[in-house]
Design a protein around this motif. Sequence first.
Motif, PDB file in Angstrom:
ATOM      1  N   ILE A  94       1.019  -1.270   0.045  1.00  0.00           N
ATOM      2  CA  ILE A  94       0.049   0.265   0.143  1.00  0.00           C
ATOM      3  C   ILE A  94       0.733   1.382  -0.185  1.00  0.00           C
ATOM      4  N   TRP A  95       1.838   1.326   0.861  1.00  0.00           N
ATOM      5  CA  TRP A  95       2.716   2.461   1.052  1.00  0.00           C
ATOM      6  C   TRP A  95       3.486   2.663  -0.631  1.00  0.00           C
ATOM      7  N   ALA A  96       3.908   1.535  -0.966  1.00  0.00           N
ATOM      8  CA  ALA A  96       4.714   1.912  -2.189  1.00  0.00           C
ATOM      9  C   ALA A  96       3.870   2.147  -3.175  1.00  0.00           C
ATOM     10  N   VAL A  97       2.647   1.609  -3.584  1.00  0.00           N
ATOM     11  CA  VAL A  97       1.631   2.060  -4.500  1.00  0.00           C
ATOM     12  C   VAL A  97       1.168   3.616  -4.457  1.00  0.00           C
ATOM     13  N   ASN A  98       1.015   3.994  -3.152  1.00  0.00           N
ATOM     14  CA  ASN A  98       0.984   5.278  -3.060  1.00  0.00           C
ATOM     15  C   ASN A  98       2.036   6.364  -3.083  1.00  0.00           C
ATOM     16  N   ASP A  99       3.298   5.710  -3.054  1.00  0.00           N
ATOM     17  CA  ASP A  99       4.262   6.669  -3.269  1.00  0.00           C
ATOM     18  C   ASP A  99       4.915   6.801  -4.446  1.00  0.00           C
ATOM     19  N   GLY A 100       3.989   6.212  -5.440  1.00  0.00           N
ATOM     20  CA  GLY A 100       4.416   6.094  -6.906  1.00  0.00           C
ATOM     21  C   GLY A 100       5.496   5.057  -7.184  1.00  0.00           C
ATOM     22  N   ARG A 101       5.508   3.886  -6.562  1.00  0.00           N
ATOM     23  CA  ARG A 101       6.304   2.866  -6.820  1.00  0.00           C
ATOM     24  C   ARG A 101       5.584   1.546  -7.326  1.00  0.00           C
ATOM     25  N   ILE A 102       4.504   1.778  -8.220  1.00  0.00           N
ATOM     26  CA  ILE A 102       3.910   0.650  -8.706  1.00  0.00           C
ATOM     27  C   ILE A 102       4.713  -0.342  -9.359  1.00  0.00           C
ATOM     28  N   VAL A 103       5.723   0.432 -10.296  1.00  0.00           N
ATOM     29  CA  VAL A 103       6.688  -0.546 -11.243  1.00  0.00           C
ATOM     30  C   VAL A 103       7.562  -1.357 -10.172  1.00  0.00           C
ATOM     31  N   GLU A 104       8.103  -0.946  -9.235  1.00  0.00           N
ATOM     32  CA  GLU A 104       8.792  -1.432  -8.119  1.00  0.00           C
ATOM     33  C   GLU A 104       8.126  -2.451  -7.611  1.00  0.00           C
ATOM     34  N   THR A 105       6.732  -2.374  -7.252  1.00  0.00           N
ATOM     35  CA  THR A 105       6.014  -3.541  -6.650  1.00  0.00           C
ATOM     36  C   THR A 105       5.726  -4.649  -7.624  1.00  0.00           C
ATOM     37  N   SER A 106       5.599  -4.263  -8.978  1.00  0.00           N
ATOM     38  CA  SER A 106       5.738  -5.357 -10.030  1.00  0.00           C
ATOM     39  C   SER A 106       6.863  -6.096 -10.148  1.00  0.00           C
ATOM     40  N   MET A 107       7.861  -5.429 -10.041  1.00  0.00           N
ATOM     41  CA  MET A 107       9.087  -6.241 -10.068  1.00  0.00           C
ATOM     42  C   MET A 107       9.123  -7.022  -8.821  1.00  0.00           C
ATOM     43  N   GLY A 108       8.838  -6.591  -7.849  1.00  0.00           N
ATOM     44  CA  GLY A 108       8.554  -7.754  -6.516  1.00  0.00           C
ATOM     45  C   GLY A 108       8.001  -8.760  -6.875  1.00  0.00           C
ATOM     46  N   TYR A 109       6.895  -8.659  -7.525  1.00  0.00           N
ATOM     47  CA  TYR A 109       6.292  -9.731  -7.610  1.00  0.00           C
ATOM     48  C   TYR A 109       6.391 -10.607  -9.096  1.00  0.00           C
ATOM     49  N   TYR A 110       7.428 -10.174  -9.787  1.00  0.00           N
ATOM     50  CA  TYR A 110       8.173 -10.937 -10.818  1.00  0.00           C
ATOM     51  C   TYR A 110       9.037 -11.781  -9.899  1.00  0.00           C
ATOM     52  N   PRO A 154      16.859  -3.350  -4.636  1.00  0.00           N
ATOM     53  CA  PRO A 154      15.675  -2.744  -4.757  1.00  0.00           C
ATOM     54  C   PRO A 154      14.805  -3.510  -3.417  1.00  0.00           C
ATOM     55  N   TRP A 155      15.105  -2.642  -2.430  1.00  0.00           N
ATOM     56  CA  TRP A 155      14.558  -3.324  -1.168  1.00  0.00           C
ATOM     57  C   TRP A 155      12.948  -3.496  -1.035  1.00  0.00           C
ATOM     58  N   VAL A 156      12.241  -2.818  -1.764  1.00  0.00           N
ATOM     59  CA  VAL A 156      10.740  -2.710  -1.853  1.00  0.00           C
ATOM     60  C   VAL A 156      10.644  -3.938  -2.608  1.00  0.00           C
ATOM     61  N   SER A 157      11.225  -4.302  -4.038  1.00  0.00           N
ATOM     62  CA  SER A 157      10.887  -5.252  -4.434  1.00  0.00           C
ATOM     63  C   SER A 157      11.364  -6.564  -3.837  1.00  0.00           C
ATOM     64  N   VAL A 158      12.169  -6.757  -3.282  1.00  0.00           N
ATOM     65  CA  VAL A 158      12.779  -7.863  -2.483  1.00  0.00           C
ATOM     66  C   VAL A 158      11.852  -8.181  -1.311  1.00  0.00           C
ATOM     67  N   SER A 159      11.373  -7.264  -0.502  1.00  0.00           N
ATOM     68  CA  SER A 159      10.744  -7.417   0.608  1.00  0.00           C
ATOM     69  C   SER A 159       9.465  -7.948   0.329  1.00  0.00           C
ATOM     70  N   LEU A 160       8.772  -7.392  -0.793  1.00  0.00           N
ATOM     71  CA  LEU A 160       7.625  -7.834  -1.239  1.00  0.00           C
ATOM     72  C   LEU A 160       7.680  -9.351  -1.827  1.00  0.00           C
ATOM     73  N   ALA A 161       8.668  -9.725  -2.559  1.00  0.00           N
ATOM     74  CA  ALA A 161       8.900 -11.055  -2.967  1.00  0.00           C
ATOM     75  C   ALA A 161       9.200 -11.918  -1.916  1.00  0.00           C
TER      76      ALA A 161
END
Length: 294
Positions: A94-110, A154-161
């Motif tokens: 939620i924080w990442a999406v609202n902080d303009g990091r949707i691409v980073e979240t998508s990387m995390g789920y890749y 990419p800490w956001v991506s790695v943490s989500l993954a």
Amino acid sequence: MESTFRQGIIYSLTAYLLWGILPIYWKTLGVVQAFEILSNRFIWSCVFVWILIIASGRVKSFLAETQDIFTNPKQALAMLAAAITISFNWGLFIWAVNDGRIVETSMGYYINPLVSIVFGVFFLKERLDNWQMAAVICAVIGVGTMVWNLGQLPWVSVSLAVSFALYGLIKKCLSVTTMTSIMLETLLITPLALAYEYYLSLHGTSAYQTAETSTLIMLACAGVVTATPLLFFTAGAKLLPLKIIGFLQYIAPTISLLIGVFMYGENFTSVHMVAFGWIWFGLFLFTIAQIKRR
């Protein structure tokens, strides 16, 4: 066996499609701080799932399962671990999406399916054939392309993954029905969420004191949009090998990536294009592997 596999695929695909478009919902709620959105996810998910349990006449079975879980220390700890893990995952997303990091979240789920596959091989003793191994290598190249060009972890991506892969593994090991599992996960965190809402209200900063009616309605519906894909995911995870669950998860980040780039104008460079191509080629190989096996 065939019908079970097909049912698992349908459940999982539905979950990932819904998760793929979820950033739009949280982005719309951007006027509310991320932690309060998270609190409402738990509160209203708990309410929604409890209504489903009552409506489906599963109260007695829910209470019986709950008793079984909390009289078994390992199952109780696993349930608590699942609740904590999904709390972290939801909050960061939620924080990442609202902080303009949707691409980073998508990387995390890749990255996440790769972690899921590793967990499946090492903890559940699942095996990969040559085609599947080739698919994994392609996915690694694709994700590696994105990670390499960032120049930093990419800490956001790695943490989500890692957190979501761990959540999937825990759910795989829990001996509990879908409805009971989700109810207990949300119920365990809801007291903390209610305490946080009370704290905000004391300071006059709660969304229920400051936000418009439409925003409050969306907060209340957070339970439905949260619990529904989670119900489908849990049901699918019980019916499919973790390696298949892992690869199906590419659907959600693909949708999120497109949303981030085309709806919200986030950067999409040639590096993303190359990585995207490798990942989808890996999916193509994985599909061939499934057709050949069956």
